[in-house]
Write a protein that holds these residues in place. Structure first.
Motif, PDB file in Angstrom:
ATOM      1  N   LEU A  20       0.816  -1.214   0.000  1.00  0.00           N
ATOM      2  CA  LEU A  20       0.000   0.000   0.000  1.00  0.00           C
ATOM      3  C   LEU A  20       0.848   1.261   0.000  1.00  0.00           C
ATOM      4  N   LEU A  21       2.069   1.129   0.456  1.00  0.00           N
ATOM      5  CA  LEU A  21       2.888   2.314   0.640  1.00  0.00           C
ATOM      6  C   LEU A  21       4.336   1.987   0.329  1.00  0.00           C
ATOM      7  N   ARG A  22       4.979   2.874  -0.411  1.00  0.00           N
ATOM      8  CA  ARG A  22       6.420   2.768  -0.666  1.00  0.00           C
ATOM      9  C   ARG A  22       7.048   4.083  -0.240  1.00  0.00           C
ATOM     10  N   TYR A  23       8.171   3.980   0.429  1.00  0.00           N
ATOM     11  CA  TYR A  23       8.870   5.194   0.826  1.00  0.00           C
ATOM     12  C   TYR A  23      10.375   4.951   0.856  1.00  0.00           C
ATOM     13  N   MET A  24      11.119   6.019   0.698  1.00  0.00           N
ATOM     14  CA  MET A  24      12.576   5.941   0.753  1.00  0.00           C
ATOM     15  C   MET A  24      13.025   6.492   2.102  1.00  0.00           C
ATOM     16  N   ASP A  25      13.883   5.741   2.768  1.00  0.00           N
ATOM     17  CA  ASP A  25      14.380   6.245   4.048  1.00  0.00           C
ATOM     18  C   ASP A  25      15.361   7.386   3.802  1.00  0.00           C
ATOM     19  N   ARG A  26      15.585   8.164   4.829  1.00  0.00           N
ATOM     20  CA  ARG A  26      16.433   9.348   4.692  1.00  0.00           C
ATOM     21  C   ARG A  26      17.833   9.101   5.258  1.00  0.00           C
ATOM     22  N   THR A  27      18.347   7.931   4.980  1.00  0.00           N
ATOM     23  CA  THR A  27      19.706   7.595   5.377  1.00  0.00           C
ATOM     24  C   THR A  27      20.596   7.691   4.144  1.00  0.00           C
ATOM     25  N   PRO A  28      21.899   7.656   4.317  1.00  0.00           N
ATOM     26  CA  PRO A  28      22.790   7.728   3.151  1.00  0.00           C
ATOM     27  C   PRO A  28      22.553   6.605   2.128  1.00  0.00           C
ATOM     28  N   GLU A  29      22.044   5.451   2.582  1.00  0.00           N
ATOM     29  CA  GLU A  29      21.807   4.333   1.663  1.00  0.00           C
ATOM     30  C   GLU A  29      20.583   4.560   0.776  1.00  0.00           C
ATOM     31  N   GLU A  30      19.650   5.389   1.219  1.00  0.00           N
ATOM     32  CA  GLU A  30      18.419   5.700   0.494  1.00  0.00           C
ATOM     33  C   GLU A  30      17.737   4.446  -0.054  1.00  0.00           C
ATOM     34  N   GLN A  67       7.825  17.332   7.933  1.00  0.00           N
ATOM     35  CA  GLN A  67       8.240  17.193   6.547  1.00  0.00           C
ATOM     36  C   GLN A  67       7.393  16.078   5.932  1.00  0.00           C
ATOM     37  N   ASN A  68       7.472  15.901   4.634  1.00  0.00           N
ATOM     38  CA  ASN A  68       6.799  14.771   4.008  1.00  0.00           C
ATOM     39  C   ASN A  68       7.593  13.516   4.335  1.00  0.00           C
ATOM     40  N   MET A  69       7.108  12.789   5.333  1.00  0.00           N
ATOM     41  CA  MET A  69       7.804  11.586   5.784  1.00  0.00           C
ATOM     42  C   MET A  69       6.798  10.607   6.383  1.00  0.00           C
ATOM     43  N   MET A  70       7.237   9.376   6.521  1.00  0.00           N
ATOM     44  CA  MET A  70       6.358   8.313   7.016  1.00  0.00           C
ATOM     45  C   MET A  70       5.749   8.638   8.374  1.00  0.00           C
ATOM     46  N   GLU A  71       6.534   9.180   9.263  1.00  0.00           N
ATOM     47  CA  GLU A  71       6.039   9.469  10.602  1.00  0.00           C
ATOM     48  C   GLU A  71       4.852  10.428  10.567  1.00  0.00           C
ATOM     49  N   GLY A  72       4.890  11.394   9.668  1.00  0.00           N
ATOM     50  CA  GLY A  72       3.772  12.325   9.531  1.00  0.00           C
ATOM     51  C   GLY A  72       2.516  11.634   9.023  1.00  0.00           C
ATOM     52  N   ILE A  73       2.697  10.760   8.039  1.00  0.00           N
ATOM     53  CA  ILE A  73       1.551  10.018   7.491  1.00  0.00           C
ATOM     54  C   ILE A  73       0.940   9.120   8.549  1.00  0.00           C
ATOM     55  N   ILE A  74       1.778   8.402   9.279  1.00  0.00           N
ATOM     56  CA  ILE A  74       1.282   7.483  10.312  1.00  0.00           C
ATOM     57  C   ILE A  74       0.584   8.259  11.425  1.00  0.00           C
ATOM     58  N   THR A  75       1.135   9.391  11.818  1.00  0.00           N
ATOM     59  CA  THR A  75       0.495  10.213  12.855  1.00  0.00           C
ATOM     60  C   THR A  75      -0.871  10.692  12.385  1.00  0.00           C
ATOM     61  N   GLU A  76      -0.941  11.148  11.140  1.00  0.00           N
ATOM     62  CA  GLU A  76      -2.225  11.618  10.611  1.00  0.00           C
ATOM     63  C   GLU A  76      -3.249  10.488  10.555  1.00  0.00           C
ATOM     64  N   ALA A  84      -9.835  12.165  15.850  1.00  0.00           N
ATOM     65  CA  ALA A  84      -9.351  13.510  16.158  1.00  0.00           C
ATOM     66  C   ALA A  84      -9.146  14.233  14.825  1.00  0.00           C
ATOM     67  N   ILE A  85      -8.933  15.518  14.881  1.00  0.00           N
ATOM     68  CA  ILE A  85      -8.822  16.335  13.680  1.00  0.00           C
ATOM     69  C   ILE A  85      -7.371  16.775  13.516  1.00  0.00           C
ATOM     70  N   CYS A  86      -6.786  16.430  12.384  1.00  0.00           N
ATOM     71  CA  CYS A  86      -5.407  16.816  12.104  1.00  0.00           C
ATOM     72  C   CYS A  86      -5.423  18.193  11.435  1.00  0.00           C
ATOM     73  N   VAL A  87      -4.603  19.091  11.989  1.00  0.00           N
ATOM     74  CA  VAL A  87      -4.426  20.408  11.408  1.00  0.00           C
ATOM     75  C   VAL A  87      -2.990  20.458  10.890  1.00  0.00           C
ATOM     76  N   PRO A  88      -2.798  20.215   9.584  1.00  0.00           N
ATOM     77  CA  PRO A  88      -1.428  20.137   9.064  1.00  0.00           C
ATOM     78  C   PRO A  88      -0.782  21.501   8.959  1.00  0.00           C
ATOM     79  N   LEU A  89       0.443  21.575   9.430  1.00  0.00           N
ATOM     80  CA  LEU A  89       1.285  22.761   9.304  1.00  0.00           C
ATOM     81  C   LEU A  89       2.503  22.308   8.510  1.00  0.00           C
ATOM     82  N   TYR A  90       2.463  22.505   7.221  1.00  0.00           N
ATOM     83  CA  TYR A  90       3.511  21.966   6.373  1.00  0.00           C
ATOM     84  C   TYR A  90       4.801  22.751   6.489  1.00  0.00           C
ATOM     85  N   ALA A  91       5.880  22.003   6.641  1.00  0.00           N
ATOM     86  CA  ALA A  91       7.205  22.609   6.723  1.00  0.00           C
ATOM     87  C   ALA A  91       7.583  23.153   5.365  1.00  0.00           C
TER      88      ALA A  91
END
Length: 91
Positions: A20-30, A67-76, A84-91
């Motif tokens: 359902l979801l693909r993402y690239m980690d933000r480490t040097p290996e990407e 930022q646009n990252m997995m943790e933000g998506i999972i939190t939302e 609850a109601i998410c009020v996004p404040l985009y970086a």
């Protein structure tokens, strides 16, 4: 489906073993990572439980600055799961 929180049921039934979801980690290996519906539902529930322990209740408005990252998506998704109601404040 009557509410966005019903997506969790869909994740664990229809899309249980599908990517359902693909993402690239933000480490040097990407490296690319894939999450199935079951994994996404599990992470969403963990986030929802943490939010409840932090005192978030249904109907509360919660600002999410990320930022646009997995943790933000999972939190939302966790916020949606507890209605609850998410009020996004985009970086």
């Amino acid at each position: 489906m009557t509410h966005l929180s019903d997506l969790l049921k869909l994740f664990t039934t229809t899309y249980r073993h599908k990517t359902l979801l693909r993402y690239m980690d933000r480490t040097p290996e990407e490296q690319w990572h894939e999450w199935s519906g079951e994994q996404l539902a599990e992470q969403t529930m963990l986030a929802a439980q943490a939010l409840v322990r932090a005192g978030v209740q249904p109907g509360d408005r919660v600002a999410l600055y990320s930022q646009n990252m997995m943790e933000g998506i999972i939190t939302e998704l966790g916020l949606m799961a507890i209605r609850a109601i998410c009020v996004p404040l985009y970086a």
